[in-house]
Scaffold this motif. Structure first.
Motif, short mmCIF file in Angstrom:
data_model
loop_
_atom_site.label_atom_id
_atom_site.label_comp_id
_atom_site.label_asym_id
_atom_site.label_seq_id
_atom_site.Cartn_x
_atom_site.Cartn_y
_atom_site.Cartn_z
N LYS A 1 4.46 9.67 -1.20
CA LYS A 1 4.27 10.52 -2.37
C LYS A 1 4.52 9.73 -3.65
O LYS A 1 3.94 10.00 -4.70
N ALA B 1 10.59 5.64 1.11
CA ALA B 1 10.47 6.82 1.97
C ALA B 1 11.81 7.51 2.15
O ALA B 1 11.91 8.75 2.14
N ASP C 1 0.84 -1.19 0.00
CA ASP C 1 0.00 0.00 0.00
C ASP C 1 0.88 1.25 0.00
O ASP C 1 1.73 1.41 0.88
N THR C 2 0.69 2.12 -0.97
CA THR C 2 1.52 3.33 -1.10
C THR C 2 0.78 4.59 -0.64
O THR C 2 1.25 5.70 -0.90
N SER C 3 -0.35 4.44 0.03
CA SER C 3 -1.18 5.60 0.35
C SER C 3 -0.46 6.63 1.22
O SER C 3 -0.76 7.82 1.15
N ALA C 4 0.50 6.20 2.03
CA ALA C 4 1.23 7.13 2.90
C ALA C 4 2.43 7.76 2.20
O ALA C 4 3.09 8.64 2.77
#
Length: 416
Positions: A46, A200, A41-44
């Motif tokens: 950019k 990140a 999941d890349t929702s957090a």
């Protein structure tokens, strides 16, 4: 007289193909392997995109039970090594295993395992950490697993020089054979760093492209005026290096000759290259000299070409220092425009691509190149968007890493 070293086997696992033929066909077709991240999941974040390896089944190369004790980066390593050794036709039963070596590195190591085990420690305490955590995470294990899987008992090392890792490993393997410490070496690099913590980290240092999440295949734009950061990739590649007389004695198919290598460092900054481009130029020149060639003999440069502003500019400045006016006549292209940046795996993959460029007389393109950055002097021949048929007698493959590490190899057509 230095021993001559030839290339007799190739292996790759990449975002555009998990075998050499598929990889090459997609590379010269200008096909991008960059897409929306599927692994987590890349929702957090950019950054929503990467060059992920697709449809890879490690059980084709590694026993399923043993594979559970290995990080993904080690799966990639055994896969590319088995491909390359099969391609080279080397049977360990017919060789002295103490004369068969491995030099395969990874820039980051088992970072997927590191993240998983760190989360487990935080949630459930130290008693739940896997006893295999350390051997899954440390960066020498891809090379170690290759040796174990194949029964190769000669020199076995793993150089770590960030994004120059794969090229440094190939150069060190060349020296190992030239000095007589091995007859055959598997050499290159692998990486499996498409995970949240690695992305990140690169994202927060503003190294990644974050403006093309809606159009992933246009994100990696090496040398283009609009380049805005690299795209993370995974996978890697290796080549089988062999002392010439050993290869001839067993009737091996010879792809090309690994003729030269050089390495140095900018000694400038932990992440940024020296804007003067001095040491990459010195490195290129030294590799060409080591090959017994001159800059006039080089017909192609497989560029580092990350799609970051400073790295691409630095490489162009260095090329102009070495080739002068001839720099405009030496094609330079970036495989990373299609695969993303495989970090420690880049040099191995790009060595395979360079060999195939020489063998097939086709130069892969730099895709997504549309706007000349004339203001910064980025005006060389970057083989824009379409592959080019051209005879290549000798080529450079360059990679430069954080910490100022520079590594360059010279591959040339084999002539008896």
């Amino acid at each position: 007289m230095k021993k001559r070293v030839v290339i007799t086997g190739l292996g790759v696992v990449t975002p555009i193909g998990n075998d050499v033929e598929t990889f090459w066909n997609n590379l010269i077709a200008g096909k991008s392997g960059i897409d929306t991240i599927k692994a987590f999941d890349t929702s957090a974040l950019k950054t929503k995109i990467a060059g992920e390896v697709k449809n890879f089944d490690y059980t084709q190369y590694v026993d399923k039970k043993e594979g559970r004790k290995m990080d993904r980066v080690a799966h990639f390593a055994v896969a590319v090594a088995r491909q390359a050794v099969a391609d080279a036709g080397i049977d360990v039963a017919q060789e002295n295993p103490a004369r068969l070596g491995v030099c395969v590195g990874t820039g980051i190591g088992g970072i997927i395992t590191f993240l998983e085990q760190s989360l487990k420690y935080g949630e459930r305490g130290p008693g739940r950490i896997s006893p295999f955590f350390i051997p899954m995470e440390i960066p020498n294990m891809p090379a170690a697993h290759i040796g174990i899987a194949l029964g190769w008992k000669g020199p076995n090392t793993a150089i770590v020089t960030a994004c120059a890792t794969g090229t440094n490993c190939i150069g060190d393997a060349l020296r190992t054979i030239q000095y007589g410490d091995a007859d055959v070496m598997i050499a290159g690099g692998v990486e499996a760093a498409v995970n949240p913590i690695a992305i990140a980290g690169f994202e927060n240092m503003k190294a990644l492209c974050t403006d093309s999440n809606e159009n992933p295949q246009a994100a990696s734009r090496p040398f283009d005026k609009t380049r805005s950061g690299f795209v993370m990739g995974e996978g890697g590649g290796v080549i089988v290096l062999e002392e010439l007389e050993h290869a001839k004695k067993r009737g091996a198919h010879i792809y090309a000759e690994l003729a030269g290598f050089a390495m140095n460092t900018d000694a400038y900054h932990i992440t940024a290259p020296d804007p003067a481009g001095e040491m990459p130029a010195v490195c290129m020149e030294a590799a060409i000299k080591d090959a017994g060639l001159t800059p006039d003999d080089i017909d192609y440069i497989n560029a580092h070409g990350t799609s970051t502003h400073r790295n691409d500019l630095n490489e162009v400045i260095a090329s102009k220092k070495i080739f002068g006016e001839r720099a405009y006549k030496v094609p330079m292209s970036s495989n990373k425009s299609m695969t993303g940046h495989l970090l420690g795996g880049a040099g191995g993959m790009e060595a395979v691509a360079t060999v195939l460029t020489i063998v097939n007389g086709i130069i892969p393109p730099t895709i997504n190149y549309h706007e000349v950055d004339a203001e910064d002097g980025m005006d060389l021949d970057f083989v824009p968007n379409e592959a080019r048929k051209q005879d290549v007698r000798a080529a450079l493959s360059s990679n430069f890493g954080f910490g100022g590490h520079n590594a360059v190899i010279v591959i040339r057509k084999y002539e008896a």
